[in-house]
Design a protein around this motif. Structure first.
Motif, PDB file in Angstrom:
ATOM      1  N   GLY A 284      66.899 146.234   5.889  1.00 47.50           N
ATOM      2  CA  GLY A 284      66.108 145.087   5.464  1.00 47.50           C
ATOM      3  C   GLY A 284      66.943 143.824   5.406  1.00 47.50           C
ATOM      4  O   GLY A 284      66.511 142.746   5.839  1.00 47.50           O
ATOM      5  N   ALA A 285      68.159 143.929   4.872  1.00 49.89           N
ATOM      6  CA  ALA A 285      69.054 142.770   4.842  1.00 49.89           C
ATOM      7  C   ALA A 285      69.393 142.307   6.250  1.00 49.89           C
ATOM      8  O   ALA A 285      69.357 141.102   6.555  1.00 49.89           O
ATOM      9  CB  ALA A 285      70.334 143.123   4.079  1.00 49.89           C
ATOM     10  N   LEU A 286      69.705 143.257   7.130  1.00 43.44           N
ATOM     11  CA  LEU A 286      70.037 142.900   8.510  1.00 43.44           C
ATOM     12  C   LEU A 286      68.834 142.312   9.234  1.00 43.44           C
ATOM     13  O   LEU A 286      68.971 141.383  10.044  1.00 43.44           O
ATOM     14  CB  LEU A 286      70.553 144.135   9.251  1.00 43.44           C
ATOM     15  CG  LEU A 286      71.822 144.772   8.671  1.00 43.44           C
ATOM     16  CD1 LEU A 286      72.217 145.997   9.476  1.00 43.44           C
ATOM     17  CD2 LEU A 286      72.971 143.764   8.639  1.00 43.44           C
ATOM     18  N   ALA A 287      67.650 142.822   8.925  1.00 45.72           N
ATOM     19  CA  ALA A 287      66.432 142.279   9.535  1.00 45.72           C
ATOM     20  C   ALA A 287      66.220 140.825   9.126  1.00 45.72           C
ATOM     21  O   ALA A 287      65.842 139.980   9.946  1.00 45.72           O
ATOM     22  CB  ALA A 287      65.230 143.124   9.134  1.00 45.72           C
ATOM     23  N   GLY A 288      66.458 140.521   7.861  1.00 47.23           N
ATOM     24  CA  GLY A 288      66.347 139.139   7.413  1.00 47.23           C
ATOM     25  C   GLY A 288      67.309 138.230   8.147  1.00 47.23           C
ATOM     26  O   GLY A 288      66.970 137.097   8.526  1.00 47.23           O
ATOM     27  N   LEU A 289      68.515 138.729   8.385  1.00 46.47           N
ATOM     28  CA  LEU A 289      69.516 137.950   9.105  1.00 46.47           C
ATOM     29  C   LEU A 289      69.106 137.720  10.562  1.00 46.47           C
ATOM     30  O   LEU A 289      69.240 136.614  11.097  1.00 46.47           O
ATOM     31  CB  LEU A 289      70.870 138.665   9.031  1.00 46.47           C
ATOM     32  CG  LEU A 289      71.528 138.664   7.648  1.00 46.47           C
ATOM     33  CD1 LEU A 289      72.605 139.730   7.543  1.00 46.47           C
ATOM     34  CD2 LEU A 289      72.111 137.282   7.335  1.00 46.47           C
ATOM     35  N   VAL A 313      59.830 143.565   5.976  1.00 41.70           N
ATOM     36  CA  VAL A 313      58.619 144.386   6.058  1.00 41.70           C
ATOM     37  C   VAL A 313      58.477 144.962   7.462  1.00 41.70           C
ATOM     38  O   VAL A 313      58.197 146.158   7.656  1.00 41.70           O
ATOM     39  CB  VAL A 313      57.370 143.553   5.699  1.00 41.70           C
ATOM     40  CG1 VAL A 313      56.094 144.359   5.941  1.00 41.70           C
ATOM     41  CG2 VAL A 313      57.442 143.071   4.258  1.00 41.70           C
ATOM     42  N   VAL A 314      58.682 144.101   8.450  1.00 44.96           N
ATOM     43  CA  VAL A 314      58.520 144.517   9.851  1.00 44.96           C
ATOM     44  C   VAL A 314      59.466 145.655  10.203  1.00 44.96           C
ATOM     45  O   VAL A 314      59.081 146.603  10.890  1.00 44.96           O
ATOM     46  CB  VAL A 314      58.745 143.313  10.793  1.00 44.96           C
ATOM     47  CG1 VAL A 314      58.863 143.769  12.251  1.00 44.96           C
ATOM     48  CG2 VAL A 314      57.608 142.308  10.657  1.00 44.96           C
TER      49      VAL A 314
END
Length: 415
Positions: A284-289, A313-314
């Protein structure tokens, strides 16, 4: 005036180099993340992949990749031409000439910053094909990926090619770097197939836990830290008030998107699984980045947090969906960098007035189609020539022994 020009040149060059070092540090993040998320019997091999791909990327980008991506004279907006070896650096006279055409940072610092980006794209591939791919087949693909496939689509946007002319926006590489790496990984995974025991005959999905979650968590934090160089360095300079403020905003937005992605993924995982799945939290953290990388300058910090949260979420939904489709990605790289990379490109339209939905969708489609097709063909050739998958017995024993002749944890190997 000359003193000011030289000081600004030195400052911007230094900033570029330090940003490149931060991005290079992401190689350690990928290595630790992947080493933590694979089984212990495959750890030494995944580490070998990560250190070797970095060296291969550096050599191939020097030999031909950089000149393809940033040609002195392109053939046209589609094809940059092929030339070899990087040239020299800027002269003092060219810097002191001043004006809009004068260089404001070293050409060598630009090469260094760009070469660590291509290594990042290749690192995405290593985790997705982990635990069942032949080491030397992977390294053969790395030669083609870093020397030709990545630089071609990089030229179309960052090198002044046709995507740049169409107004496609990608500040630091949600598409050019992350989605590109994920598309190459997807092509390999589809030809490679799933790990033995991952999926049952009736659609069951069997979890295959990683061996070292503290290591995976360390890897995530290293990547989070390195991302400040990834996005911040892409502002290219820092030597005046406007640029310094822009860099500060990029840092803040990058950090907030990661926080938003982590919290959102943690909440969704809790709702869907009834447990707070650490692997989903990390991704999730990496997805935000990844989501904020396409445009970390235009949004407000609140909007950046929301963009990152949607990415969080995605990524959870994408990981679940790929498993249902029996696409086995041990570290979730295709979801984090590919699916969320798509979201990041489209999210640019929320804050950048120069971006259009059609332009973003066009860039997304072109990068995805080119990288997947070129990678699929390359993987097919490698498969025909030397094979890409280890034997069933070698997979059971672990690729550490069969490919590297050693174990990362010799006192205990989890079969």
């Amino acid at each position: 005036m000359e003193a000011i020009l030289q000081t600004n040149y030195a400052l911007d060059t230094f900033y570029f180099l330090v940003s490149g070092v931060l991005v290079m540090w992401m190689a350690a993040g990928f290595a630790m993340l992947e080493a933590g998320l694979v089984r212990s019997k495959n750890t030494a091999e995944i580490l070998t992949k990560n250190v070797a791909l970095f060296a291969i990327a550096c050599i191939m980008y020097m030999v031909m990749g950089y000149n393809i991506m940033y040609p002195a004279e392109a053939v046209n907006s589609w094809f940059p031409g092929i030339s070899f070896l990087i040239g020299g650096d800027n002269s003092v006279e060219s810097v002191l000439a001043g004006g809009d055409g004068a260089p404001y940072y070293s050409d060598m610092s630009d090469f260094f910053f760009q070469v660590v980006f291509v290594a990042t794209a290749m690192s995405i591939v290593s985790g997705a094909v982990a635990e069942r791919m032949k080491l030397w087949s992977f390294l053969a693909f790395a030669v083609v990926m870093t020397g030709f496939i990545y630089p071609m689509q990089g030229y179309w946007k960052w090198g002044g090619g046709f995507l740049d002319g169409l107004g496609f926006q990608d500040f630091a590489g949600s598409g050019v770097v992350h989605m590109c790496g994920a598309a190459a990984a997807l092509a390999g995974v589809l030809l490679l197939g799933a790990r033995k025991g991952k999926y049952g005959p009736n659609g069951e999905v069997h979890a295959i836990p990683g061996a070292n979650m503290p290591l995976a968590t360390l890897g995530m934090f290293i990547l989070w830290m390195g991302w400040f160089g990834f996005n911040g360095g892409s502002e290219l300079k820092v030597s005046d008030v406007g640029e310094a403020n822009a860099v500060a905003l990029v840092f803040v937005n990058t950090n907030m998107a990661a926080a938003g992605g982590l919290v959102a993924a943690m909440m969704v995982a809790r709702i869907l699984f009834g447990k707070t799945d650490l692997t989903m939290v990390l991704n999730g953290a990496l997805a935000g980045l990844v989501a904020i990388t396409a445009e970390p300058l235009a949004p407000t910090p609140l909007l950046a947090t929301i963009i990152g949260a949607i990415g969080g979420v995605v990524v959870v939904l994408s990981v679940i969906t790929l498993d249902k489709l029996r696409i086995d990605d041990p570290v979730g790289a295709i979801s984090v960098h590919g699916v969320v990379g798509m979201w990041g490109l489209l999210a640019v339209t929320l804050s950048n007035a120069d971006a259009t939905f059609v332009g973003q969708l066009t860039g997304l489609g072109v990068i995805l189609a080119w990288t997947f097709a070129a990678s699929f063909i390359t993987w097919m050739v490698i498969k025909a020539v030397m094979g890409i998958r280890v034997t069933e017995e070698e997979e059971y024993e672990g690729v550490d022994q069969t490919e590297c002749g050693m174990e990362a944890y010799p006192e205990f190997t989890n079969k």
